[in-house]
Design an enzyme around this catalytic site. Structure first.
Site, short mmCIF file in Angstrom:
data_model
loop_
_atom_site.label_atom_id
_atom_site.label_comp_id
_atom_site.label_asym_id
_atom_site.label_seq_id
_atom_site.Cartn_x
_atom_site.Cartn_y
_atom_site.Cartn_z
N ASP A 223 41.11 34.35 37.44
CA ASP A 223 41.04 35.04 38.54
C ASP A 223 42.26 35.27 39.31
OD1 ASP A 223 39.13 35.99 40.58
OD2 ASP A 223 39.95 34.76 41.95
N GLU A 284 45.78 23.35 21.74
CA GLU A 284 45.23 21.75 21.44
C GLU A 284 44.00 21.72 20.91
OE1 GLU A 284 45.91 19.18 24.60
OE2 GLU A 284 47.90 19.64 24.89
C1 NOJ Z 1 38.87 38.77 42.25
C2 NOJ Z 1 37.14 38.36 41.72
O1 NOJ Z 1 36.82 39.32 40.80
C3 NOJ Z 1 36.57 38.68 43.29
O2 NOJ Z 1 35.20 38.97 43.20
C4 NOJ Z 1 37.04 37.76 44.32
O3 NOJ Z 1 36.85 38.26 45.63
C5 NOJ Z 1 38.64 37.62 44.23
N1 NOJ Z 1 39.40 37.47 43.10
C6 NOJ Z 1 38.98 36.50 45.19
O4 NOJ Z 1 38.72 35.45 44.34
#
Ligand code: NOJ
Length: 569
Positions: A223, A284
């Site tokens: 993310d 790994e």
């Molecule tokens: C990207 C994620 O896909 C989204 O849903 C989220 O709100 C933001 N990152 C923050 O984590």
């Protein structure tokens, strides 16, 4: 002989091409809140996912990516993690995860989990410890705390805005009730950003990676993989209006004259060191475990830096997702994608929908720009036409699934689900909606629980009628059991496309453009398959060849607008 890349810095040699599963995989995104609800509380869960895995097997996907199911207060639907190594009781237990994973593996489906390293939940014990500790303490240094500006520190440390609207800083109260320092949160106030310059943070996340790798996870979707490092000094920055997450359409081309400067919180060079470190950990483990970057940066040659041979394996191709349904722009983005990713030996990925964007069965029929994260709702002018949207979505998916590389599907697109526009305000949960006082609808419209059975309560989402977001009545007709085995249904179109894609090894193939067509026609061969997509309005004669797949009816041997065919070349 296979071409090799030599990494000067790490003194390692990497194959530039190969047949690893992830180079061609079709990866299906499961949004656990909305996929399937085993216990009937209206919120999806891991046992629900397990029970529906056979349906995904028959669809023909290679892997699933699970959006977060970790312990979380759910202020951002689980992207606010309070324990990286446990399952939230709403979704089940670690044992439920193990059962899910074992069932998937037995079916030949790999399992990718979501890693949220840019920020934690403010409920995380690490953040709670930071709040309880004094300014300047080790605990505070795990996050980005700063003194305020202004005479008495009453103003935020800089002018940064949160992705979800409002300011990116929140001021805390000291134990004695006096106002204290401010902490940075690029997203919601409940999502404090870690300080990735702190080696302690890096160490914790190595452990998190190992925890899931030891449990057998096949990889991580990372993310905000462009956000973890912030420019030293946290300088002020006023962004160009763009998509919330940084925007693939907004140039982030610091080095190009006249382009907007790079935001001091996106795409800083320092992020790459983190992924090189993680890659060593993944390597790994046996079995081709992968890292996939969610990095909203532009242009594609910049995104490709995330998938250099010693970094991640895949990066989402948001430029493709954001490309309008038109011949010239599609040809350009396909060429750019293959060139940019190919230059670093990585497969291109392709994606049309996910849990952060308007579903493509609606988005492709919008007549105006809709920035990522803004969403559509009852007051959006000129709402998309559902019939045109579905026709284009089917044609766009048929085009995407014929491209070489790896494709991501978002749950429900195989049913042709549109964005849900008419959600009551009281049902909305996206922090974007609250932080912009309803100015942006946000992302709830693409997160409505799936319809599985037309005649069951909650359309088979769960055993009760409960559904955390209300499902529209029209979804009975789109339920999986209403489409299974029905010639011409969207579900059958996807199933056929995935089978033919595998049989013809399209994921490993290449794009050879076919010339001599009108500008709105996208035509190429990939191995033995000829693909022709008509993005225009007017019908054209159907090209010669044995028909393998059509995204819509082909009246009188013509290829109508918004239709894609695959032919045996
Ligand atoms: C990207 C994620 O896909 C989204 O849903 C989220 O709100 C933001 N990152 C923050 O984590």
């Amino acid at each position: 002989m296979q071409p090799l890349a030599h990494c000067e810095e790490c003194r390692r040699v990497f194959p530039m091409t190969g047949t690893e599963w992830w180079r061609t995989a079709v990866i299906y995104q499961i949004y656990p809140r909305s996929f399937a609800d085993a216990n009937g509380d209206g919120m999806g869960d891991l046992a629900g996912v397990t029970s529906r895995l056979p349906a995904l097997k028959s669809l023909g996907i290679d892997a699933i990516w699970l959006s977060p199911f970790y312990t979380s207060p759910q202020h951002d639907a689980g992207y606010d993690v309070a324990d990286y190594c446990d399952v939230d009781p709403r979704f089940g237990t670690l044992t439920d995860f193990d059962i899910l994973q074992r069932t998937a593996h037995d079916l030949g489906i790999r399992v990718i989990v979501d890693l949220v390293p840019n920020h934690s939940s403010s409920d995380h014990p690490w953040f709670q410890a930071a709040l309880a500790s004094p300014a300047g303490s080790d605990d505070r240094a795990h996050y980005i705390f700063r003194d305020g500006t202004g005479e008495n520190g009453e103003l935020p440390p800089n002018n940064w805005d949160s992705v979800f609207g409002g300011k990116a800083w929140t001021r805390i109260q000291n134990a004695d009730g006096t106002p204290g320092q401010w902490y940075l949160h690029l997203f919601d106030t409940t999502q404090p950003d870690f300080d990735w310059d702190n080696p302690w943070v890096r160490e914790q996340f190595r452990d998190v990676l190992r925890f899931w790798l030891d449990r057998g996870a096949d990889g991580f979707r990372v993310d905000v993989a462009h956000g973890m490092i912030k420019e030293t000094g946290l300088p002020d920055y006023t962004p160009v209006e763009g998509g919330s997450m940084g925007g693939a359409t907004v140039p982030d081309l610091g080095s190009i004259p006249g382009a907007a400067p790079t935001a001091p919180y996106w795409a800083q060079d320092g992020v790459h060191e983190i992924y090189r470190d993680w890659r060593l950990i993944l390597d790994e483990y046996p079995g081709d475990r992968i890292l996939a970057a969610e990095a909203w940066v532009d242009p594609l040659s910049h995104v490709a830096e995330w998938v250099r041979p010693d970094e991640m394996h895949q990066a989402f191709n948001f430029a493709y997702l954001e490309t309008p349904w038109s011949g010239p722009t599609l040809r350009r983005v396909i060429d750019d994608s293959l060139a940019a990713f190919g230059a670093v030996g990585a497969p291109s990925t392709w994606v049309l929908s996910n849990h952060d964007v308007v579903r493509h069965a609606s988005r492709l029929a919008l007549n105006h720009e809709n920035l990522q994260g803004h969403g559509i709702g009852p007051n959006t002018p000129d709402l998309p036409d559902a019939v045109i949207g579905l026709q284009r979505a089917r044609a766009a998916s048929a085009l995407m699934l014929a491209l070489p590389g790896s494709s991501y599907l978002y749950q429900g697109e195989e049913l042709g689900l549109p964005e849900v526009v008419h959600l009551p305000d009281s049902a909305r949960e996206d922090p974007t909606w609250f932080r912009t006082n309803g100015e942006r609808y946000g992302r709830d419209g693409c997160r409505v629980p799936l319809p599985w059975e037309a005649a069951s309560p909650s359309y088979g989402f769960g055993p009760s009628a409960a559904s955390w977001l209300p499902q529209p009545e029209e979804w009975a007709g789109l339920a999986r059991d209403a489409q299974a085995g029905v010639a011409g249904s969207t579900l059958e179109l996807y199933t056929l496309a995935l089978r033919l894609r595998r049989e013809h090894a399209l994921g490993l193939g290449s794009v050879e453009w076919l010339h001599g067509h009108a500008d709105e026609i996208v035509a190429f061969t990939n191995g033995a398959v000829t693909v022709v997509a008509n993005t225009g309005a007017a019908s054209v004669p159907l090209p010669a060849g044995e028909l393998l797949l059509a995204s819509g009816p082909l009246p009188g041997n013509t290829l109508p607008g918004d239709t894609t065919v695959w032919l045996r070349a």
